[in-house]
Design a protein around this motif. Sequence first.
Motif, mmCIF file in Angstrom:
data_model
loop_
_atom_site.group_PDB
_atom_site.id
_atom_site.type_symbol
_atom_site.label_atom_id
_atom_site.label_comp_id
_atom_site.label_asym_id
_atom_site.label_seq_id
_atom_site.Cartn_x
_atom_site.Cartn_y
_atom_site.Cartn_z
ATOM 1 N N SER A 16 5.416 10.266 -0.031
ATOM 2 C CA SER A 16 4.605 9.079 -0.137
ATOM 3 C C SER A 16 5.581 7.809 0.144
ATOM 4 C CB SER A 16 3.990 8.801 -1.594
ATOM 5 O OG SER A 16 3.019 9.786 -1.745
ATOM 6 N N GLY A 17 5.246 6.993 0.564
ATOM 7 C CA GLY A 17 5.997 5.779 0.966
ATOM 8 C C GLY A 17 5.343 4.392 0.868
ATOM 9 N N VAL B 32 2.256 5.053 10.734
ATOM 10 C CA VAL B 32 3.313 4.113 9.849
ATOM 11 C C VAL B 32 4.785 4.576 10.473
ATOM 12 C CG1 VAL B 32 2.058 3.647 7.849
ATOM 13 C CG2 VAL B 32 3.526 5.649 7.936
ATOM 14 N N LYS B 33 5.488 3.638 10.659
ATOM 15 C CA LYS B 33 6.893 3.860 10.948
ATOM 16 C C LYS B 33 7.868 3.814 9.876
ATOM 17 C CE LYS B 33 10.231 2.164 14.668
ATOM 18 N NZ LYS B 33 10.219 1.549 15.903
ATOM 19 N N VAL B 34 8.802 4.671 9.819
ATOM 20 C CA VAL B 34 9.828 4.621 8.891
ATOM 21 C C VAL B 34 10.818 3.254 9.089
ATOM 22 C CG1 VAL B 34 11.389 5.876 7.444
ATOM 23 C CG2 VAL B 34 9.652 7.038 8.282
ATOM 24 N N ILE B 35 11.111 2.426 8.095
ATOM 25 C CA ILE B 35 12.098 1.432 8.494
ATOM 26 C C ILE B 35 13.049 1.471 7.571
ATOM 27 C CG2 ILE B 35 10.246 -0.061 9.596
ATOM 28 C CD1 ILE B 35 9.713 -1.844 6.902
ATOM 29 N N ILE C 261 10.815 5.646 0.485
ATOM 30 C CA ILE C 261 10.702 5.323 1.802
ATOM 31 C C ILE C 261 9.919 4.039 1.823
ATOM 32 C CG2 ILE C 261 9.657 6.594 4.031
ATOM 33 C CD1 ILE C 261 9.655 9.195 2.302
ATOM 34 N N SER C 262 10.550 3.247 2.916
ATOM 35 C CA SER C 262 9.776 2.030 3.307
ATOM 36 C C SER C 262 9.182 2.355 4.433
ATOM 37 C CB SER C 262 10.831 0.926 3.439
ATOM 38 O OG SER C 262 11.377 0.593 2.139
ATOM 39 N N ALA D 192 0.660 -1.129 -0.162
ATOM 40 C CA ALA D 192 0.019 -0.091 0.150
ATOM 41 C C ALA D 192 0.716 1.366 -0.310
ATOM 42 C CB ALA D 192 -0.796 0.100 1.350
ATOM 43 N N PHE D 193 0.415 2.217 -0.882
ATOM 44 C CA PHE D 193 1.348 3.464 -0.866
ATOM 45 C C PHE D 193 0.483 4.532 0.245
ATOM 46 C CE2 PHE D 193 3.114 1.746 -4.671
ATOM 47 C CZ PHE D 193 4.340 2.073 -4.927
ATOM 48 N N ILE D 194 1.338 5.036 0.950
ATOM 49 C CA ILE D 194 0.682 6.086 1.931
ATOM 50 C C ILE D 194 1.302 7.414 1.661
ATOM 51 C CG2 ILE D 194 0.493 6.344 4.222
ATOM 52 C CD1 ILE D 194 -0.425 3.735 3.420
ATOM 53 N N ARG D 195 0.317 8.449 1.645
ATOM 54 C CA ARG D 195 0.628 9.889 1.651
ATOM 55 C C ARG D 195 0.912 10.215 2.853
ATOM 56 N NH1 ARG D 195 2.425 13.404 -1.940
ATOM 57 N NH2 ARG D 195 1.275 12.457 -3.726
#
Length: 231
Positions: free
Chosen positions: A152-153, A180-183, A190-191, A143-146
């Motif tokens: 977007s990630g 969400v958390k940036v991993i 951006i994952s 899923a792409f998240i804005r």
Amino acid sequence: MSEELEQQEPNTQEPETMADVEDHLDDADPWNLVKKYMEEGTVLPVKVEGIVNGGAIAMVEGIRGFIPASKLSLSYIEDLETYLLKDIEVQVIDVDEANNRLVLSARELLKQKEKEKREEQIANIKVGSVFHGKVESLQNYGAFIRLDNGLSGLVHVSQISQKRVKLPKDVLSVGDEVDVKVIGVKDGKISLSMKALEEKKEPQNEKVSIPKSENIGTNLGDLVKDIKLDK
């Protein structure tokens, strides 16, 4: 006085030839100037001086230049009149002196600025940061998240939940708000992870009471005390 004149260095500067004069005239010709601007990608500050059907008008070196509406912005412009007398930056993208045609564009410069801004924002993203965002689109792989900062990630399908998810659409819909958390941040991508923010559920060990041996004997005695044996 004559001695002083003799001591002065002679003027070695060669007089301009007709070719030199013609070169200067060519450089001063406005059409040659705008052609040079196009070849070199020169950024030109201009003022929108008029609005016409399908675009705007700006002057460059005294030549009337046309900016198509699609080249004024990165998004659709509802009302072109909002650009009247606005100062913008453009580049020359087409020159046709024979047809008195000069076409300008701001779009490429805006795209470059947006790219630079995005790269700067991504460079400041720290792994481990938590963001709020909206599901922008769903693919079979994730899923792409804005994010709320405009970036977007991707949440890979394996990072949606601790429970096994076959397809993102099974648990998410476009427009859903999520944390969400940036991993990971790599190559401008951006994952993200939703799973990393879920509380880990520890397995619960059920307590089993085991009676003491003397109680076991007592209980068995209670069971058989009332049983009568036939003689």
